[in-house]
Scaffold this motif. Structure first.
Motif, PDB file in Angstrom:
ATOM      1  N   UNK A  40     -16.178  -8.310   6.413  1.00 57.29           N
ATOM      2  CA  UNK A  40     -15.436  -8.270   6.971  1.00 57.29           C
ATOM      3  C   UNK A  40     -13.683  -7.542   7.016  1.00 57.29           C
ATOM      4  N   UNK A  41     -14.452  -6.505   5.550  1.00 62.37           N
ATOM      5  CA  UNK A  41     -13.623  -4.380   5.174  1.00 62.37           C
ATOM      6  C   UNK A  41     -13.976  -4.125   6.473  1.00 62.37           C
ATOM      7  N   UNK A  42     -15.226  -4.179   6.890  1.00 65.14           N
ATOM      8  CA  UNK A  42     -15.596  -2.762   7.555  1.00 65.14           C
ATOM      9  C   UNK A  42     -15.301  -3.021   9.304  1.00 65.14           C
ATOM     10  N   UNK A  43     -15.587  -5.050   9.049  1.00 67.80           N
ATOM     11  CA  UNK A  43     -14.920  -4.760  10.860  1.00 67.80           C
ATOM     12  C   UNK A  43     -13.922  -4.941  11.474  1.00 67.80           C
ATOM     13  N   UNK A  44     -12.976  -5.120   9.727  1.00 66.46           N
ATOM     14  CA  UNK A  44     -11.006  -4.820  10.655  1.00 66.46           C
ATOM     15  C   UNK A  44     -11.334  -3.291  10.540  1.00 66.46           C
ATOM     16  N   UNK A  45     -11.974  -2.547   9.863  1.00 69.13           N
ATOM     17  CA  UNK A  45     -11.745  -0.846   9.950  1.00 69.13           C
ATOM     18  C   UNK A  45     -12.098  -0.625  11.854  1.00 69.13           C
ATOM     19  N   UNK A  46     -13.511  -1.692  11.764  1.00 73.26           N
ATOM     20  CA  UNK A  46     -13.159  -0.863  13.628  1.00 73.26           C
ATOM     21  C   UNK A  46     -12.889  -1.715  14.255  1.00 73.26           C
ATOM     22  N   UNK A  47     -11.817  -2.507  14.217  1.00 70.45           N
ATOM     23  CA  UNK A  47     -11.121  -3.343  14.974  1.00 70.45           C
ATOM     24  C   UNK A  47      -9.792  -2.223  15.398  1.00 70.45           C
ATOM     25  N   UNK A  48      -9.512  -1.281  13.796  1.00 72.74           N
ATOM     26  CA  UNK A  48      -8.695  -0.517  13.799  1.00 72.74           C
ATOM     27  C   UNK A  48      -8.806   0.509  14.677  1.00 72.74           C
TER      28      UNK A  48
END
Length: 326
Positions: A40-48
């Motif tokens: 989930x942390x990496x997914x939001x980083x990807x979104x950023x």
């Protein structure tokens, strides 16, 4: 000369940091209780990253992982007031606020992970996302939360009878509490960050969660019995503060919404790999994994939970539509 080089290097590094900090017109602060590297942390980083690229640096996301901004209950309140802009949250803490989230938090409401994906990627999922707005949040996307199962330090759980009297940590959600009561266990709501020491010191006997959380939290070190009863397949949600959302232009709002949607496949791919790796690590550590279990009695015990929480016509209709989704 060496001192001059060091000072020059420090000044250049400081300047580079300052340039990075000011490169984006708006930096959205995002919270997650999970550790760095978690899907989930990496997914939001990807979104950023997507947002920064698509807005030519107008919008960026800074992810605060590992509960740096507080546990979920606290961050939900901060998000409502715009102190936190984005928040990846478990569905349970929203149950008493956004009525529609109760349905996807019900035990055994989904037939499996693939069924959950079909439901949440379709019109039912969109309907639930929209339900957040009257409460001060903008629902952006659903992430996977895996299949949740029971684990404890006392004994293998092979039947409902084995649950009797067991002290089990649950999220701060009435549905979770009532689920444990229906199984004859003593529900103990507490923040996720307190579970390890609570099991270790005997305040509780165990908890319930998915493979990655059981592993990454270290709970497998103090609770060596893991029962694959898979009572819950609860999606997690990425929300944005309505207060922060309203400050964005329509163009940037559309960019945020699309970047969030586009982060979902990335999250699912990472999640699948992480589940396998976590299971392997837990099994290698000598945890007793109980797979020979009849789920039917567990499912039958949930009738009282449905009767208590699925009371309105709206919720009954949602449950019926979920069950009818292939």
């Amino acid at each position: 000369m060496k001192l001059m080089k060091t000072l020059t290097g420090m000044l250049l590094a400081t300047a580079a940091m300052a340039m990075t900090a000011t490169a984006c017109e708006v930096t959205l602060k995002s919270s997650d209780t999970h550790p760095d590297g978690y899907p989930t942390v990496e997914a939001v980083k990807h979104m950023g990253k997507l947002l920064e690229e698509r807005t030519n640096g107008r919008l960026c996301v800074e992810v605060f992982h590992s509960a740096q901004l507080g546990q979920e209950k606290d961050t939900i309140e901060q998000t409502k007031f715009g102190v936190i802009d984005l928040n990846r949250v478990s569905m349970g803490p929203f149950n008493n606020l956004v009525e529609e989230t109760k349905v996807v938090s019900l035990p055994f409401v989904f037939k499996g992970v693939e069924h959950m994906h079909h439901v949440m990627d379709g019109p039912i999922g969109e309907e639930i996302l929209k339900a957040f707005e009257p409460h001060g949040y903008v629902g952006l996307a659903f992430y996977d939360g895996g299949s949740r199962s029971f684990y404890n330090k006392v004994k293998p759980i092979k039947s409902v009878e084995d649950m009797k009297g067991m002290k089990v940590r649950v999220m701060q959600s009435d549905i979770f509490v009532d689920m444990m009561t229906a199984l004859g266990a003593n529900a103990t709501p507490m923040p996720y960050g307190e579970v390890y020491s609570a099991i270790q010191t005997g305040v509780i006997d165990g908890a319930e969660n998915n493979w990655p959380s059981y592993e990454s939290s270290g709970h497998f070190e103090v609770a060596g019995y893991y029962t694959l009863n898979e009572h819950l397949i609860v999606p997690e949600v990425l929300v944005m503060s309505k207060a922060s959302w309203d400050k964005l232009s329509a163009e940037d709002q559309a960019a945020v919404r699309q970047a969030a949607k586009d982060s979902v496949p990335v999250m699912r791919e990472l999640w699948s790999a992480r589940e396998k790796a976590s299971e392997e690590k837990v099994r290698a550590a000598g945890v007793e994994v109980i797979t020979d279990i009849d789920k039917a009695p567990f499912m039958a015990a949930m009738d009282s939970v449905y009767e208590k929480h699925v009371t309105s016509d709206k919720l009954k209709d949602l449950v019926a539509r979920i069950k009818a989704t292939d």
